[in-house]
Design an enzyme around this catalytic site. Structure first.
Site, PDB file in Angstrom:
ATOM      1  N   ASN A  13       0.865  -1.183   0.000  1.00  0.00           N
ATOM      2  CA  ASN A  13       0.000   0.000   0.000  1.00  0.00           C
ATOM      3  C   ASN A  13       0.898   1.229   0.000  1.00  0.00           C
ATOM      4  OD1 ASN A  13      -1.903   1.981   0.376  1.00  0.00           O
ATOM      5  ND2 ASN A  13      -2.216   1.545   2.554  1.00  0.00           N
ATOM      6  N   LYS A  15       0.098   4.235  -0.188  1.00  0.00           N
ATOM      7  CA  LYS A  15      -0.549   5.419   0.404  1.00  0.00           C
ATOM      8  C   LYS A  15      -0.365   6.621  -0.532  1.00  0.00           C
ATOM      9  CE  LYS A  15       0.636   3.475   4.861  1.00  0.00           C
ATOM     10  NZ  LYS A  15       0.178   3.492   6.228  1.00  0.00           N
ATOM     11  N   HIS A  98      -9.545   0.981   4.563  1.00  0.00           N
ATOM     12  CA  HIS A  98      -8.261   1.163   5.260  1.00  0.00           C
ATOM     13  C   HIS A  98      -8.480   2.068   6.477  1.00  0.00           C
ATOM     14  CE1 HIS A  98      -4.143   2.362   6.111  1.00  0.00           C
ATOM     15  NE2 HIS A  98      -3.782   1.266   5.477  1.00  0.00           N
ATOM     16  N   GLU A 100      -6.842   4.423   7.667  1.00  0.00           N
ATOM     17  CA  GLU A 100      -6.621   5.862   7.447  1.00  0.00           C
ATOM     18  C   GLU A 100      -7.855   6.498   6.813  1.00  0.00           C
ATOM     19  OE1 GLU A 100      -2.889   5.461   5.402  1.00  0.00           O
ATOM     20  OE2 GLU A 100      -1.948   4.848   7.272  1.00  0.00           O
ATOM     21  N   GLU A 170      -5.576  -5.318  10.279  1.00  0.00           N
ATOM     22  CA  GLU A 170      -4.613  -4.241  10.490  1.00  0.00           C
ATOM     23  C   GLU A 170      -4.919  -3.512  11.801  1.00  0.00           C
ATOM     24  OE1 GLU A 170      -2.498  -3.090   6.674  1.00  0.00           O
ATOM     25  OE2 GLU A 170      -4.156  -1.726   6.935  1.00  0.00           O
ATOM     26  N   GLY A 176       2.015   2.139  10.496  1.00  0.00           N
ATOM     27  CA  GLY A 176       2.906   3.280  10.328  1.00  0.00           C
ATOM     28  C   GLY A 176       3.560   3.734  11.625  1.00  0.00           C
ATOM     29  N   SER A 216       3.219  -2.319  10.142  1.00  0.00           N
ATOM     30  CA  SER A 216       4.673  -2.296  10.332  1.00  0.00           C
ATOM     31  C   SER A 216       5.336  -3.635  10.017  1.00  0.00           C
ATOM     32  CB  SER A 216       5.023  -1.825  11.748  1.00  0.00           C
ATOM     33  OG  SER A 216       4.494  -0.520  11.975  1.00  0.00           O
TER      34      SER A 216
HETATM   35  C1  PEP Z   1      -0.820  -0.023   5.675  1.00  0.00           C
HETATM   36  O1  PEP Z   1      -0.748   1.086   5.157  1.00  0.00           O
HETATM   37  O2  PEP Z   1      -1.787  -0.764   5.433  1.00  0.00           O
HETATM   38  C2  PEP Z   1       0.256  -0.448   6.578  1.00  0.00           C
HETATM   39  C3  PEP Z   1       0.186  -1.620   7.144  1.00  0.00           C
HETATM   40  O3  PEP Z   1       1.256   0.449   6.776  1.00  0.00           O
HETATM   41  P1  PEP Z   1       2.680   0.163   7.520  1.00  0.00           P
HETATM   42  O4  PEP Z   1       3.196  -1.130   6.941  1.00  0.00           O
HETATM   43  O5  PEP Z   1       3.516   1.327   7.150  1.00  0.00           O
HETATM   44  O6  PEP Z   1       2.394   0.036   8.967  1.00  0.00           O
END
Ligand code: PEP
Length: 255
Positions: A13, A15, A98, A100, A170, A176, A216
């Site tokens: 992803n 972003k 997601h 976010e 998630e 992040g 992460s």
């Molecule tokens: C994501 O954007 O779905 C995500 C898991 O980000 P990160 O790996 O940076 O935590």
């Protein structure tokens, strides 16, 4: 079903990162690194990179996805993109729900459900994200939160359509932040989600479903997370922006 029989899927992803020229460069670097991948590889790129990414991935084993789609076919929705617009460009998947989007853009379980319906109707596959806040984990309601999110999102989705849904667990506190869920925490919640799918669709659909962990994940922790029985892949943000890092995760998921 044995874990080894389920499709392993690693999705990046991006972003709101990468201009078109940067996207092209990243995909050109990634292509040779993942040509022998033993898992499915998806890149979820910004809308402005979709055309470039579809062209750059032609003839490769990398599939292109969007990061969201609107539920209406067309109309007065300034700034939005419909699922039909994506499908016509050769985009095959989209992320929906997601955290976010839920946190910053007012996404609700209801709008997640509507977006999924639109994506499926246009022939797209969906990476459906669910996950709890830190306060919800601390209150001991993680299972309840992710179960409710999943059930609401999948309302009206048939067992047959589940073949085009990837579920991504998630935890919001791990996205992040550099704080990864332990492999045990990730495995446990992915197992709970498989149980929810079993309740909704029966054992065959649940056992065949791909469930990812995201939060992460990186080259250093991917193998341990992916070794969990119910973790079939990863949704990767930060570590998908550098080809060698993303390729190392793909390698860890390859069977
Ligand atoms: C994501 O954007 O779905 C995500 C898991 O980000 P990160 O790996 O940076 O935590």
């Amino acid at each position: 079903m044995n874990k080894a029989l389920r499709p392993a899927v690693i999705a990046g992803n991006w972003k709101m990162n990468k201009t078109r020229s940067e996207a092209k460069a990243l995909l050109e670097e990634l292509r040779p690194l993942c040509k022998d991948a033993g898992c499915q590889v998806i890149v979820c790129v910004p809308f402005t990179d979709l055309e470039t990414a579809v062209a750059a991935c032609q003839g490769s084993n990398i599939t292109v996805a969007a990061q969201n789609c609107h539920w209406a076919a067309s109309g007065a929705f300034t700034g939005e993109i419909s699922a039909g617009m994506l499908a016509e460009m050769g985009v095959r998947w989209t992320i929906v729900g997601h955290s976010e989007r839920r946190q910053y853009f007012g996404e609700t379980d209801e709008t997640v459900n509507k977006r999924i319906r639109a994506a499926l109707d246009q022939g797209l596959g969906v990476i459906l994200c669910v996950g709890e806040l830190l306060s919800q984990r601390e209150a001991g309601i993680t299972a309840e939160v992710v179960s409710l999110q999943t059930k609401a999102a999948l309302q009206g989705v048939s067992a047959q359509e589940m073949g085009r849904i990837i579920l991504a667990y998630e935890p919001v506190w791990a996205i992040g932040t550099g704080k990864t869920a332990t492999a045990q925490q990730a495995g446990e919640v992915c197992g709970i989600l498989r149980g929810v799918l079993e309740q909704l669709y029966g054992s065959q659909v649940a056992q065949a479903a791909t469930i990812q962990y995201g939060g992460s994940m990186n080259a250093g922790n991917a193998a341990e997370l992916l070794a969990q029985e119910d973790v079939d892949g990863g949704l990767i943000g930060g570590a998908s922006l550098k080809a060698p890092d993303f390729a190392a995760i793909i390698q860890a998921a390859s069977r």
